[in-house]
Scaffold this motif. Structure first.
Motif, PDB file in Angstrom:
ATOM      1  N   ALA A 147       2.337 -11.131 -22.339  1.00 22.08           N
ATOM      2  CA  ALA A 147       1.169 -11.528 -21.996  1.00 22.08           C
ATOM      3  C   ALA A 147       0.617 -10.606 -20.548  1.00 22.08           C
ATOM      4  O   ALA A 147      -0.750 -10.482 -21.036  1.00 22.08           O
ATOM      5  CB  ALA A 147       1.437 -13.510 -21.215  1.00 22.08           C
ATOM      6  N   ASN A 148       1.628 -10.490 -19.665  1.00 25.06           N
ATOM      7  CA  ASN A 148       0.420  -9.876 -18.575  1.00 25.06           C
ATOM      8  C   ASN A 148       0.415  -8.541 -19.053  1.00 25.06           C
ATOM      9  O   ASN A 148      -0.432  -7.422 -18.745  1.00 25.06           O
ATOM     10  CB  ASN A 148       0.873 -10.077 -17.812  1.00 25.06           C
ATOM     11  CG  ASN A 148       1.045 -11.631 -16.913  1.00 25.06           C
ATOM     12  OD1 ASN A 148      -0.029 -11.629 -16.506  1.00 25.06           O
ATOM     13  ND2 ASN A 148       2.031 -11.892 -17.298  1.00 25.06           N
ATOM     14  N   THR A 184      -2.952  -8.451 -21.428  1.00 26.95           N
ATOM     15  CA  THR A 184      -3.818  -8.538 -20.679  1.00 26.95           C
ATOM     16  C   THR A 184      -4.348  -7.724 -19.574  1.00 26.95           C
ATOM     17  O   THR A 184      -5.624  -7.739 -19.253  1.00 26.95           O
ATOM     18  CB  THR A 184      -4.040 -10.694 -19.542  1.00 26.95           C
ATOM     19  OG1 THR A 184      -3.074 -11.010 -20.461  1.00 26.95           O
ATOM     20  CG2 THR A 184      -4.645 -10.957 -19.192  1.00 26.95           C
ATOM     21  N   ALA A 222       1.778 -19.906 -24.114  1.00 27.34           N
ATOM     22  CA  ALA A 222       0.783 -19.339 -23.455  1.00 27.34           C
ATOM     23  C   ALA A 222       0.451 -18.533 -22.995  1.00 27.34           C
ATOM     24  O   ALA A 222      -0.682 -17.516 -22.814  1.00 27.34           O
ATOM     25  CB  ALA A 222       1.378 -19.484 -22.159  1.00 27.34           C
ATOM     26  N   TRP A 276       2.411 -10.055 -11.620  1.00 26.22           N
ATOM     27  CA  TRP A 276       3.708 -10.411 -13.094  1.00 26.22           C
ATOM     28  C   TRP A 276       4.442  -9.495 -13.444  1.00 26.22           C
ATOM     29  O   TRP A 276       5.070 -10.361 -14.111  1.00 26.22           O
ATOM     30  CB  TRP A 276       1.721 -11.304 -14.058  1.00 26.22           C
ATOM     31  CG  TRP A 276       1.676 -12.769 -13.146  1.00 26.22           C
ATOM     32  CD1 TRP A 276       0.615 -12.649 -12.695  1.00 26.22           C
ATOM     33  CD2 TRP A 276       2.586 -13.635 -13.048  1.00 26.22           C
ATOM     34  NE1 TRP A 276      -0.031 -14.311 -12.344  1.00 26.22           N
ATOM     35  CE2 TRP A 276       1.862 -14.698 -12.808  1.00 26.22           C
ATOM     36  CE3 TRP A 276       3.473 -14.790 -13.367  1.00 26.22           C
ATOM     37  CZ2 TRP A 276       2.056 -16.260 -12.570  1.00 26.22           C
ATOM     38  CZ3 TRP A 276       4.548 -15.482 -13.047  1.00 26.22           C
ATOM     39  CH2 TRP A 276       2.981 -16.427 -12.455  1.00 26.22           C
ATOM     40  N   LEU A 292      -2.101 -17.438 -25.865  1.00 23.30           N
ATOM     41  CA  LEU A 292      -3.972 -18.464 -25.303  1.00 23.30           C
ATOM     42  C   LEU A 292      -4.420 -17.369 -24.673  1.00 23.30           C
ATOM     43  O   LEU A 292      -6.048 -17.410 -23.908  1.00 23.30           O
ATOM     44  CB  LEU A 292      -3.173 -19.883 -24.729  1.00 23.30           C
ATOM     45  CG  LEU A 292      -3.306 -20.257 -26.209  1.00 23.30           C
ATOM     46  CD1 LEU A 292      -2.810 -21.831 -26.375  1.00 23.30           C
ATOM     47  CD2 LEU A 292      -4.067 -20.312 -27.088  1.00 23.30           C
ATOM     48  N   THR A 293      -3.983 -16.859 -23.125  1.00 14.78           N
ATOM     49  CA  THR A 293      -3.841 -16.772 -21.996  1.00 14.78           C
ATOM     50  C   THR A 293      -4.786 -14.952 -21.638  1.00 14.78           C
ATOM     51  O   THR A 293      -5.062 -14.556 -21.858  1.00 14.78           O
ATOM     52  CB  THR A 293      -3.530 -17.411 -21.204  1.00 14.78           C
ATOM     53  OG1 THR A 293      -2.148 -16.186 -20.438  1.00 14.78           O
ATOM     54  CG2 THR A 293      -2.987 -17.873 -20.244  1.00 14.78           C
ATOM     55  N   THR A 294      -3.914 -14.206 -23.420  1.00  9.77           N
ATOM     56  CA  THR A 294      -4.441 -13.123 -23.242  1.00  9.77           C
ATOM     57  C   THR A 294      -5.480 -13.139 -24.002  1.00  9.77           C
ATOM     58  O   THR A 294      -6.384 -12.025 -24.043  1.00  9.77           O
ATOM     59  CB  THR A 294      -3.817 -12.193 -24.120  1.00  9.77           C
ATOM     60  OG1 THR A 294      -2.464 -12.631 -23.144  1.00  9.77           O
ATOM     61  CG2 THR A 294      -3.956 -10.604 -24.438  1.00  9.77           C
ATOM     62  N   ALA A 323      -7.541 -14.760 -24.639  1.00  9.12           N
ATOM     63  CA  ALA A 323      -8.937 -15.869 -24.077  1.00  9.12           C
ATOM     64  C   ALA A 323      -9.755 -14.730 -23.462  1.00  9.12           C
ATOM     65  O   ALA A 323     -11.284 -14.903 -22.955  1.00  9.12           O
ATOM     66  CB  ALA A 323      -8.878 -16.449 -22.768  1.00  9.12           C
TER      67      ALA A 323
END
Length: 90
Positions: A68-69, A72, A14, A53, A17-19, A21
């Motif tokens: 991730a955060n 991002t 997760a 987060w 993928l979210t990073t 993006a």
């Protein structure tokens, strides 16, 4: 692999993928020297959420959430800096 490792694998998936993006938006903003289509309010709200987060990830000692955060956050903060600098250059 124990149960915790499977959960971490989903967390890292997760996170990845979210990073990633946000990479196309960062690249497009840099290439076109324009961030007119990116909402300033959305960026500020999103970056504030990412900061929350990061604090949460620190408090629960979650490496996937932190990695991730933080990444991002860096990507989106870069988009924000580019957006502001392009506004000033107009």
């Amino acid at each position: 692999m124990n149960h915790l490792n499977y959960i971490d694998l989903f967390g890292f998936s997760a996170a990845l993928l979210t990073t990633i993006a946000f990479l196309p938006q960062l690249y497009k903003t840099w290439q076109t020297k324009s961030a007119d289509d990116v909402s300033l309010v959305m960026l500020i709200l999103f970056i504030t959420g990412l900061f929350c987060w990061i604090i949460y990830g620190l408090k629960i000692n979650s490496i996937p959430i932190l990695v991730a955060n933080i990444i991002t956050f860096i990507f989106n903060f870069s988009i924000l800096v580019l957006k502001i600098s392009y506004i000033k250059n107009k």
